[in-house]
Scaffold this motif. Structure first.
Motif, PDB file in Angstrom:
ATOM      1  N   VAL A  24       0.841  -1.203   0.000  1.00  0.00           N
ATOM      2  CA  VAL A  24       0.000   0.000   0.000  1.00  0.00           C
ATOM      3  C   VAL A  24       0.879   1.257   0.000  1.00  0.00           C
ATOM      4  N   ALA A  25       1.911   1.263   0.817  1.00  0.00           N
ATOM      5  CA  ALA A  25       2.803   2.421   0.883  1.00  0.00           C
ATOM      6  C   ALA A  25       3.538   2.643  -0.437  1.00  0.00           C
ATOM      7  N   ARG A  26       3.999   1.566  -1.041  1.00  0.00           N
ATOM      8  CA  ARG A  26       4.712   1.697  -2.321  1.00  0.00           C
ATOM      9  C   ARG A  26       3.789   2.201  -3.428  1.00  0.00           C
ATOM     10  N   VAL A  27       2.586   1.658  -3.480  1.00  0.00           N
ATOM     11  CA  VAL A  27       1.635   2.101  -4.508  1.00  0.00           C
ATOM     12  C   VAL A  27       1.310   3.582  -4.309  1.00  0.00           C
ATOM     13  N   ALA A  28       1.098   3.993  -3.078  1.00  0.00           N
ATOM     14  CA  ALA A  28       0.848   5.416  -2.806  1.00  0.00           C
ATOM     15  C   ALA A  28       2.036   6.260  -3.261  1.00  0.00           C
ATOM     16  N   GLY A  29       3.232   5.762  -3.031  1.00  0.00           N
ATOM     17  CA  GLY A  29       4.427   6.469  -3.479  1.00  0.00           C
ATOM     18  C   GLY A  29       4.504   6.596  -4.986  1.00  0.00           C
ATOM     19  N   HIS A  30       4.103   5.550  -5.707  1.00  0.00           N
ATOM     20  CA  HIS A  30       4.093   5.612  -7.180  1.00  0.00           C
ATOM     21  C   HIS A  30       3.060   6.626  -7.674  1.00  0.00           C
ATOM     22  N   CYS A  31       1.939   6.716  -6.972  1.00  0.00           N
ATOM     23  CA  CYS A  31       0.932   7.711  -7.367  1.00  0.00           C
ATOM     24  C   CYS A  31       1.515   9.119  -7.271  1.00  0.00           C
ATOM     25  N   ALA A  32       2.239   9.379  -6.196  1.00  0.00           N
ATOM     26  CA  ALA A  32       2.818  10.707  -5.999  1.00  0.00           C
ATOM     27  C   ALA A  32       4.002  10.943  -6.940  1.00  0.00           C
ATOM     28  N   ALA A  33       4.905   9.985  -7.030  1.00  0.00           N
ATOM     29  CA  ALA A  33       6.130  10.180  -7.810  1.00  0.00           C
ATOM     30  C   ALA A  33       5.905  10.077  -9.312  1.00  0.00           C
ATOM     31  N   THR A  34       5.165   9.073  -9.733  1.00  0.00           N
ATOM     32  CA  THR A  34       5.015   8.814 -11.174  1.00  0.00           C
ATOM     33  C   THR A  34       3.839   9.574 -11.765  1.00  0.00           C
ATOM     34  N   LEU A  35       2.692   9.521 -11.088  1.00  0.00           N
ATOM     35  CA  LEU A  35       1.508  10.208 -11.610  1.00  0.00           C
ATOM     36  C   LEU A  35       1.435  11.666 -11.174  1.00  0.00           C
ATOM     37  N   LYS A  36       2.362  12.073 -10.299  1.00  0.00           N
ATOM     38  CA  LYS A  36       2.417  13.464  -9.815  1.00  0.00           C
ATOM     39  C   LYS A  36       1.147  13.871  -9.082  1.00  0.00           C
ATOM     40  N   ALA A  37       0.577  12.924  -8.350  1.00  0.00           N
ATOM     41  CA  ALA A  37      -0.625  13.205  -7.568  1.00  0.00           C
ATOM     42  C   ALA A  37      -0.230  13.806  -6.225  1.00  0.00           C
ATOM     43  N   ARG A  38      -1.078  14.661  -5.711  1.00  0.00           N
ATOM     44  CA  ARG A  38      -0.848  15.197  -4.370  1.00  0.00           C
ATOM     45  C   ARG A  38      -1.089  14.070  -3.370  1.00  0.00           C
TER      46      ARG A  38
END
Length: 110
Positions: A24-38
């Protein structure tokens, strides 16, 4: 506003619950880093299934707003990262589906 749901069949559920927390933490990190989500707008859920699904034992479904910062190459990189994390942490090959939603068709609150 990415919403990522990781559906996990009983046969793919890890013995150590820390693996789910890490995923869950890694996926959240990919959302922020890769998709540039807040980060405060990211929602990631690990959903245990009661019965083994037909098809892949792990199914990942991601919904997010489409936009110029999320072309096909970025989404492919996002899927590659999630695929690697699921394989590393759950030891299974996931089925991944991403849905980029047009902003005019997406309504959200909170």
């Amino acid at each position: 506003m990415p919403i990522v749901k990781v559906f996990i069949g009983p046969g793919s559920m890890p013995r150590d619950p820390a693996a789910i927390d890490a995923l869950v933490a890694r996926v959240a990190g990919h959302c922020a880093a890769t998709l540039k989500a807040r980060p405060e707008l990211v929602q990631v859920m690990a959903v245990p299934l009661l019965a083994e699904p037909y098809g892949a034992g792990v199914h990942v479904e991601a919904n997010f707003r489409e936009g110029p910062s999320r072309p096909a190459e970025v989404v492919q990189h996002f899927m590659d990262a999630i695929d690697g994390d699921v394989r590393a942490l759950l030891r299974v090959q996931p089925r991944i589906r991403c849905f980029a939603e047009a902003p005019c068709r997406l309504f959200a609150r909170n």
